[in-house]
Design a protein around this motif. Structure first.
Motif, mmCIF file in Angstrom:
data_model
loop_
_atom_site.group_PDB
_atom_site.id
_atom_site.type_symbol
_atom_site.label_atom_id
_atom_site.label_comp_id
_atom_site.label_asym_id
_atom_site.label_seq_id
_atom_site.Cartn_x
_atom_site.Cartn_y
_atom_site.Cartn_z
ATOM 1 N N PHE A 266 91.670 -1.604 45.189
ATOM 2 C CA PHE A 266 90.901 -0.618 45.062
ATOM 3 C C PHE A 266 90.352 -0.153 46.276
ATOM 4 C CE2 PHE A 266 86.219 0.592 44.386
ATOM 5 C CZ PHE A 266 86.673 1.713 43.716
ATOM 6 N N PHE A 267 89.603 -1.020 47.184
ATOM 7 C CA PHE A 267 89.160 -1.027 48.795
ATOM 8 C C PHE A 267 90.254 -0.304 49.560
ATOM 9 C CE2 PHE A 267 86.211 -4.386 47.235
ATOM 10 C CZ PHE A 267 85.280 -3.448 46.855
ATOM 11 N N LEU A 268 91.541 -0.996 49.240
ATOM 12 C CA LEU A 268 92.459 -0.426 50.213
ATOM 13 C C LEU A 268 93.030 0.873 50.049
ATOM 14 C CD1 LEU A 268 94.822 -0.967 52.208
ATOM 15 C CD2 LEU A 268 96.420 -2.185 50.371
ATOM 16 N N SER A 269 92.903 1.214 48.729
ATOM 17 C CA SER A 269 93.511 2.691 48.383
ATOM 18 C C SER A 269 92.341 3.674 48.767
ATOM 19 C CB SER A 269 93.514 2.864 46.874
ATOM 20 O OG SER A 269 92.064 2.511 46.224
ATOM 21 N N ASN A 270 90.988 3.227 48.897
ATOM 22 C CA ASN A 270 90.022 4.132 49.526
ATOM 23 C C ASN A 270 90.161 4.347 51.003
ATOM 24 O OD1 ASN A 270 87.383 4.972 47.604
ATOM 25 N ND2 ASN A 270 88.356 2.924 46.755
ATOM 26 N N LEU A 271 90.432 3.218 51.808
ATOM 27 C CA LEU A 271 90.748 2.981 53.120
ATOM 28 C C LEU A 271 91.972 3.996 53.351
ATOM 29 C CD1 LEU A 271 90.012 1.730 55.982
ATOM 30 C CD2 LEU A 271 91.658 -0.051 55.279
ATOM 31 N N SER A 272 93.140 3.785 52.643
ATOM 32 C CA SER A 272 94.174 4.947 52.789
ATOM 33 C C SER A 272 93.838 6.372 52.771
ATOM 34 C CB SER A 272 95.193 4.433 52.013
ATOM 35 O OG SER A 272 95.778 3.193 51.882
ATOM 36 N N LEU B 9 86.184 -1.400 55.918
ATOM 37 C CA LEU B 9 86.683 -2.764 56.419
ATOM 38 C C LEU B 9 85.606 -3.746 56.162
ATOM 39 C CD1 LEU B 9 88.358 -1.424 59.941
ATOM 40 C CD2 LEU B 9 89.501 -2.041 57.692
ATOM 41 N N THR B 10 84.375 -3.506 56.270
ATOM 42 C CA THR B 10 83.212 -4.606 56.217
ATOM 43 C C THR B 10 83.271 -4.931 54.808
ATOM 44 O OG1 THR B 10 82.075 -3.393 57.744
ATOM 45 C CG2 THR B 10 81.005 -4.885 56.520
ATOM 46 N N VAL B 11 83.609 -4.004 53.770
ATOM 47 C CA VAL B 11 83.421 -4.384 52.226
ATOM 48 C C VAL B 11 84.565 -5.122 51.897
ATOM 49 C CG1 VAL B 11 83.716 -3.182 50.245
ATOM 50 C CG2 VAL B 11 81.972 -2.301 51.631
ATOM 51 N N MET B 12 85.870 -4.905 52.712
ATOM 52 C CA MET B 12 86.932 -5.733 52.388
ATOM 53 C C MET B 12 86.862 -7.008 52.890
ATOM 54 S SD MET B 12 89.781 -2.587 53.243
ATOM 55 C CE MET B 12 91.125 -3.500 52.707
ATOM 56 N N ALA B 13 86.286 -7.166 53.784
ATOM 57 C CA ALA B 13 85.883 -8.602 54.617
ATOM 58 C C ALA B 13 85.005 -9.217 53.500
ATOM 59 C CB ALA B 13 85.218 -8.484 55.920
ATOM 60 N N TYR B 14 83.959 -8.696 52.773
ATOM 61 C CA TYR B 14 83.274 -9.228 51.950
ATOM 62 C C TYR B 14 83.891 -9.846 50.856
ATOM 63 C CZ TYR B 14 79.499 -9.977 48.384
ATOM 64 O OH TYR B 14 78.747 -10.596 47.442
ATOM 65 N N ASP B 15 84.906 -8.722 50.505
ATOM 66 C CA ASP B 15 85.638 -9.147 49.239
ATOM 67 C C ASP B 15 86.537 -10.297 49.581
ATOM 68 O OD1 ASP B 15 87.596 -8.434 46.646
ATOM 69 O OD2 ASP B 15 88.768 -8.457 48.340
ATOM 70 N N ARG B 16 87.061 -10.506 50.649
ATOM 71 C CA ARG B 16 87.966 -11.758 51.035
ATOM 72 C C ARG B 16 87.001 -12.849 51.040
ATOM 73 N NH1 ARG B 16 91.828 -11.834 48.898
ATOM 74 N NH2 ARG B 16 90.737 -10.743 47.643
ATOM 75 N N PHE B 17 85.761 -12.763 51.665
ATOM 76 C CA PHE B 17 84.675 -13.835 51.652
ATOM 77 C C PHE B 17 84.518 -14.397 50.429
ATOM 78 C CE2 PHE B 17 80.148 -14.462 51.032
ATOM 79 C CZ PHE B 17 80.024 -15.690 51.587
ATOM 80 N N VAL B 18 84.252 -13.604 49.210
ATOM 81 C CA VAL B 18 83.848 -13.976 48.033
ATOM 82 C C VAL B 18 85.264 -14.779 47.450
ATOM 83 C CG1 VAL B 18 83.375 -13.470 45.642
ATOM 84 C CG2 VAL B 18 82.195 -12.024 47.482
ATOM 85 N N ALA B 19 86.269 -14.027 47.693
ATOM 86 C CA ALA B 19 87.762 -14.628 46.937
ATOM 87 C C ALA B 19 88.092 -16.225 47.643
ATOM 88 C CB ALA B 19 88.771 -13.723 47.374
ATOM 89 N N THR C 85 81.549 -11.654 40.221
ATOM 90 C CA THR C 85 80.792 -11.194 41.362
ATOM 91 C C THR C 85 81.600 -9.754 41.833
ATOM 92 O OG1 THR C 85 80.350 -13.356 42.428
ATOM 93 C CG2 THR C 85 80.208 -11.325 43.847
ATOM 94 N N MET C 86 82.479 -9.760 42.164
ATOM 95 C CA MET C 86 83.502 -8.629 42.400
ATOM 96 C C MET C 86 83.755 -7.928 41.034
ATOM 97 S SD MET C 86 83.021 -8.551 45.643
ATOM 98 C CE MET C 86 83.954 -6.911 45.981
ATOM 99 N N LEU D 56 79.612 -0.440 46.003
ATOM 100 C CA LEU D 56 79.619 -0.553 47.439
ATOM 101 C C LEU D 56 80.508 0.529 48.415
ATOM 102 C CD1 LEU D 56 81.022 -4.416 47.418
ATOM 103 C CD2 LEU D 56 78.821 -3.451 48.334
ATOM 104 N N VAL D 57 81.502 1.049 47.574
ATOM 105 C CA VAL D 57 82.086 2.460 48.221
ATOM 106 C C VAL D 57 80.935 3.406 48.066
ATOM 107 C CG1 VAL D 57 83.822 3.950 47.776
ATOM 108 C CG2 VAL D 57 84.448 1.544 47.398
#
Length: 309
Positions: A61-67, A115-125, A135-136, A144-145
């Motif tokens: 979901f975050f990746l599609s927004n980034l694209s 990119l920061t939100v995606m880093a948080y997503d990886r942190f939680v995962a 959480t996510m 977040l978006v």
């Protein structure tokens, strides 16, 4: 010519990379190719994510927004430059220049926050895998978006309004291929101290802040990966954030490279060339980084092209 007030300005002149007529077809072809690859690559990522239920997760979901933001980010500058080359004109209206500043800052900062939100997503995962789904949740992801959008819009609006208050003199040539904020402010013949203060404050808020968040997230991620006993487990955990880490490295290194190159040299053409790295090249490479290193994405793209489930 006498000095003119900012409200009376008809146009600025974008000097671009080179004034040599022989190089214009080469520059046009190069940037047109990069722009088409950027748009096609990022739209394919979005279509693959939307069409594949397996990719309906927070990370994608975050990746599609980034694209989507990458397409908009590149579209803010490159099409105008291509039109100017094709029409053999360097002009951009005062309103067009302010608009370009607004959207360039908007999508550049939004890229940063995503990119920061995606880093948080990886942190939680990786650090809290048992609580990841709770959480996510979809509500938090959307929030977040939305917060990223609101901060980016307000930040971009503040810069644009600060530029509108400036008065400009007769020298209206911008040594860049787009209306870069700092270059435009330097052309003003009125007091630019408030603009400089807003730029410095903004840099701390929307650049240093997210970077600190990313570094903190990855420091925790690295600690968690080191605590995993098996080599296979470490590799699997690292592979889930390798693509994002590559994009973060590329984005911030190119941004810092532009900053230090502009500080170290007064060659405006060198600064403009360096700016291409984060404003054009990075959005073009992102789809390749996320697809070539990601089996799920490659599978989704294959199903998108073949039509097979």
């Amino acid at each position: 010519m006498e000095p003119r007030n900012g409200t009376q300005i008809i146009e600025f002149l974008l000097l671009g990379f080179s004034e040599d007529p022989a190089l214009q077809p080469l520059i046009f072809g190069l940037f047109l190719s990069m722009y088409l690859v950027t748009v096609a690559g990022n739209l394919l990522i979005i279509l693959a994510i939307l069409s594949d239920p397996h990719l309906h997760t927070p990370m994608y979901f975050f990746l599609s927004n980034l694209s989507l933001v990458d397409v908009c980010f590149t579209s803010t500058t490159v099409p105008k430059m291509l039109v100017n080359i094709q029409t053999q004109s360097k002009a951009i209206t005062h309103a067009g220049c302010i608009t370009q500043i607004y959207f360039f800052i908007l999508f550049g900062v939004l890229d940063n926050f995503l990119l920061t939100v995606m880093a948080y997503d990886r942190f939680v995962a990786i650090c809290h895998p048992l609580h990841y789904k709770v959480t996510m949740n979809p509500g938090l992801c959307v929030q977040l978006v939305l917060v990223s959008w609101v901060i980016s819009v307000l930040n971009s609006l503040s810069h644009s309004l600060m530029v509108l208050r400036l008065s400009f003199c007769t020298h209206l040539e911008i040594p860049h291929f787009f209306c870069e904020l700092k270059k435009v402010v330097l052309l003003a013949c009125s007091d630019t101290f408030p603009n400089d203060m807003v730029m410095y404050f903004s840099a701390g808020l929307v650049f240093c802040g997210p970077l600190a968040g990313i570094l903190y997230s990855y420091s925790k991620i690295i600690s968690s990966i080191r605590a995993i006993s098996s080599a296979q487990g470490k590799y699997k955990a690292f592979s889930t954030c390798a693509s994002h880490l590559s994009v973060v490295f590329l984005f911030y290194c190119t941004c810092l490279g532009v900053y230090f190159s502009s500080s170290a040299t007064h060659n405006s053409h060198s600064t403009a060339t360096a700016s291409v790295m984060y404003s054009v090249v990075t959005p073009m490479l992102n789809p390749f980084i996320y697809s070539l290193r990601n089996k799920d994405m490659m599978g989704a793209l294959k199903r998108l092209f073949t039509g097979k489930p």
